[in-house]
Write a protein that holds these residues in place. Structure first.
Motif, PDB file in Angstrom:
ATOM      1  N   CYS A 135       8.605  -6.645  11.039  1.00  0.00           N
ATOM      2  CA  CYS A 135       8.187  -6.248   9.649  1.00  0.00           C
ATOM      3  C   CYS A 135       7.448  -5.105   9.676  1.00  0.00           C
ATOM      4  N   ALA A 136       6.481  -4.789  10.570  1.00  0.00           N
ATOM      5  CA  ALA A 136       5.654  -3.628  10.547  1.00  0.00           C
ATOM      6  C   ALA A 136       6.401  -2.377  10.703  1.00  0.00           C
ATOM      7  N   ALA A 137       7.472  -2.532  11.766  1.00  0.00           N
ATOM      8  CA  ALA A 137       8.143  -1.485  11.893  1.00  0.00           C
ATOM      9  C   ALA A 137       9.243  -1.012  10.651  1.00  0.00           C
ATOM     10  N   THR A 138       9.827  -2.291   9.855  1.00  0.00           N
ATOM     11  CA  THR A 138      10.418  -1.789   8.766  1.00  0.00           C
ATOM     12  C   THR A 138       9.602  -1.205   7.640  1.00  0.00           C
ATOM     13  N   GLY A 139       8.308  -1.723   7.467  1.00  0.00           N
ATOM     14  CA  GLY A 139       7.345  -1.374   6.709  1.00  0.00           C
ATOM     15  C   GLY A 139       6.883   0.088   6.810  1.00  0.00           C
ATOM     16  N   LEU A 140       6.918   0.415   8.105  1.00  0.00           N
ATOM     17  CA  LEU A 140       6.422   1.945   8.220  1.00  0.00           C
ATOM     18  C   LEU A 140       7.546   2.686   8.010  1.00  0.00           C
ATOM     19  N   TYR A 141       9.011   2.490   8.426  1.00  0.00           N
ATOM     20  CA  TYR A 141      10.028   3.207   7.956  1.00  0.00           C
ATOM     21  C   TYR A 141      10.184   3.475   6.672  1.00  0.00           C
ATOM     22  N   CYS A 142       9.970   2.120   5.716  1.00  0.00           N
ATOM     23  CA  CYS A 142      10.191   2.249   4.300  1.00  0.00           C
ATOM     24  C   CYS A 142       9.038   3.240   3.684  1.00  0.00           C
ATOM     25  N   LEU A 143       7.784   3.110   4.225  1.00  0.00           N
ATOM     26  CA  LEU A 143       6.740   4.015   3.827  1.00  0.00           C
ATOM     27  C   LEU A 143       7.233   5.435   4.061  1.00  0.00           C
ATOM     28  N   LEU A 144       7.914   5.630   5.298  1.00  0.00           N
ATOM     29  CA  LEU A 144       8.127   7.125   5.407  1.00  0.00           C
ATOM     30  C   LEU A 144       9.235   7.643   4.604  1.00  0.00           C
ATOM     31  N   ARG A 145      10.117   6.585   4.268  1.00  0.00           N
ATOM     32  CA  ARG A 145      11.021   6.824   3.297  1.00  0.00           C
ATOM     33  C   ARG A 145      10.758   7.334   1.910  1.00  0.00           C
ATOM     34  N   THR A 146       9.410   7.097   1.567  1.00  0.00           N
ATOM     35  CA  THR A 146       8.798   7.605   0.050  1.00  0.00           C
ATOM     36  C   THR A 146       8.745   9.078   0.250  1.00  0.00           C
ATOM     37  N   ARG A 147       8.810   9.668   1.325  1.00  0.00           N
ATOM     38  CA  ARG A 147       9.029  11.223   1.097  1.00  0.00           C
ATOM     39  C   ARG A 147      10.247  11.861   1.064  1.00  0.00           C
ATOM     40  N   SER A 148      11.366  10.794   0.671  1.00  0.00           N
ATOM     41  CA  SER A 148      12.779  11.249   0.752  1.00  0.00           C
ATOM     42  C   SER A 148      13.127  12.178  -0.209  1.00  0.00           C
ATOM     43  N   ALA A 149      13.885  13.127   0.025  1.00  0.00           N
ATOM     44  CA  ALA A 149      14.381  14.036  -1.148  1.00  0.00           C
ATOM     45  C   ALA A 149      15.440  13.330  -1.985  1.00  0.00           C
ATOM     46  N   VAL A 150      15.846  12.077  -1.881  1.00  0.00           N
ATOM     47  CA  VAL A 150      16.727  11.314  -2.754  1.00  0.00           C
ATOM     48  C   VAL A 150      15.641  10.479  -3.636  1.00  0.00           C
ATOM     49  N   GLU A 151      15.861  10.406  -4.976  1.00  0.00           N
ATOM     50  CA  GLU A 151      15.093   9.920  -5.871  1.00  0.00           C
ATOM     51  C   GLU A 151      15.385   8.374  -5.772  1.00  0.00           C
ATOM     52  N   GLU A 152      16.407   8.019  -5.657  1.00  0.00           N
ATOM     53  CA  GLU A 152      16.690   6.393  -5.637  1.00  0.00           C
ATOM     54  C   GLU A 152      16.029   5.973  -4.200  1.00  0.00           C
ATOM     55  N   GLN A 153      16.268   6.593  -3.229  1.00  0.00           N
ATOM     56  CA  GLN A 153      15.619   6.276  -1.655  1.00  0.00           C
ATOM     57  C   GLN A 153      14.103   6.029  -2.043  1.00  0.00           C
ATOM     58  N   ARG A 154      13.224   7.006  -2.537  1.00  0.00           N
ATOM     59  CA  ARG A 154      11.905   7.098  -2.860  1.00  0.00           C
ATOM     60  C   ARG A 154      11.274   5.814  -3.848  1.00  0.00           C
ATOM     61  N   ARG A 155      12.213   5.692  -4.971  1.00  0.00           N
ATOM     62  CA  ARG A 155      11.808   4.654  -6.044  1.00  0.00           C
ATOM     63  C   ARG A 155      11.922   3.186  -5.271  1.00  0.00           C
ATOM     64  N   ALA A 156      12.969   2.990  -4.339  1.00  0.00           N
ATOM     65  CA  ALA A 156      12.893   1.624  -3.825  1.00  0.00           C
ATOM     66  C   ALA A 156      12.050   1.421  -2.553  1.00  0.00           C
ATOM     67  N   ALA A 157      11.707   2.638  -1.988  1.00  0.00           N
ATOM     68  CA  ALA A 157      11.082   2.478  -0.599  1.00  0.00           C
ATOM     69  C   ALA A 157       9.456   2.086  -0.783  1.00  0.00           C
ATOM     70  N   GLY A 158       8.794   2.384  -1.736  1.00  0.00           N
ATOM     71  CA  GLY A 158       7.554   2.050  -1.996  1.00  0.00           C
ATOM     72  C   GLY A 158       7.286   0.263  -1.849  1.00  0.00           C
ATOM     73  N   GLY A 159       8.251  -0.322  -2.814  1.00  0.00           N
ATOM     74  CA  GLY A 159       8.093  -1.754  -2.786  1.00  0.00           C
ATOM     75  C   GLY A 159       8.504  -2.433  -1.635  1.00  0.00           C
TER      76      GLY A 159
END
Length: 185
Positions: free
Chosen positions: A15-39
């Motif tokens: 879960c921590a590794a998944t959370g870390l990857y999702c946190l890193l996805r908040t820097r994505s260039a794709v808006e849809e990826q950023r929008r979902a990544a924080g939650g």
């Protein structure tokens, strides 16, 4: 969470590794990826903290109330966002499942087998069915379309944070973790 200690720590790591990857996805260039990544990052880190074995750390009841408040707010936010698309409904179900688990943990901290002799409560069973179905559906979605159709795999140049298949794998791992946490409840 209740249950054996070694699998609990593996669940924390997943879960921590998944959370870390999702946190890193908040820097994505794709808006849809950023929008979902924080939650999804919030869910991953929250699940990691909740999965810490009770033998290692038995938090006081107010911690579970804080969990319920944070994930209750996340559920409301996801429901509000569901106006733009139904994919946010899954996020609200996940957040509400976290609220439910926090409430159960607050009611019986440190007790193993909180369900007692009466079996699995109806809500736990319904959540188990939902997340099991979600895991199966998400797993099927990981099969590349080219592999199913017999064609060549895609060689797109998307950045590592913009890869939808990695985001799907993270969602799948969180779904599997949710099933494991509900079973250990």
């Amino acid at each position: 969470m209740h249950g054996p200690v070694p699998p609990g720590w593996l669940l924390v790591a997943l879960c921590a590794a998944t959370g870390l990857y999702c946190l890193l996805r908040t820097r994505s260039a794709v808006e849809e990826q950023r929008r979902a990544a924080g939650g999804e990052a919030l869910m991953g880190f929250g699940m990691a903290l909740m999965a810490v074995p009770a033998a290692a750390l038995a938090p006081p009841r107010w911690v579970w109330a804080a969990y319920a408040a944070v994930f209750g707010a996340a559920a409301v936010r996801a429901l509000w966002a569901a106006r733009s698309g139904p994919h946010h409904l899954h996020h609200s179900v996940g957040a509400l499942a976290m609220v439910y688990m926090a409430a159960v943990m607050a009611a019986a901290p440190g007790a193993h087998g909180a369900h007692g002799a009466s079996g699995v409560p109806l809500l736990t069973g319904a959540l188990l069915l939902y997340f099991t179905a979600y895991v199966l559906w998400a797993g099927v979605r990981l099969i590349p379309a080219a592999a199913v159709a017999g064609g060549a795999p895609s060689t797109g140049t998307a950045g590592w944070g913009d890869r939808p298949e990695v985001a799907r794998a993270c969602r799948l791992s969180m779904g599997i973790a949710m099933v494991a946490m509900l079973l250990a409840l």
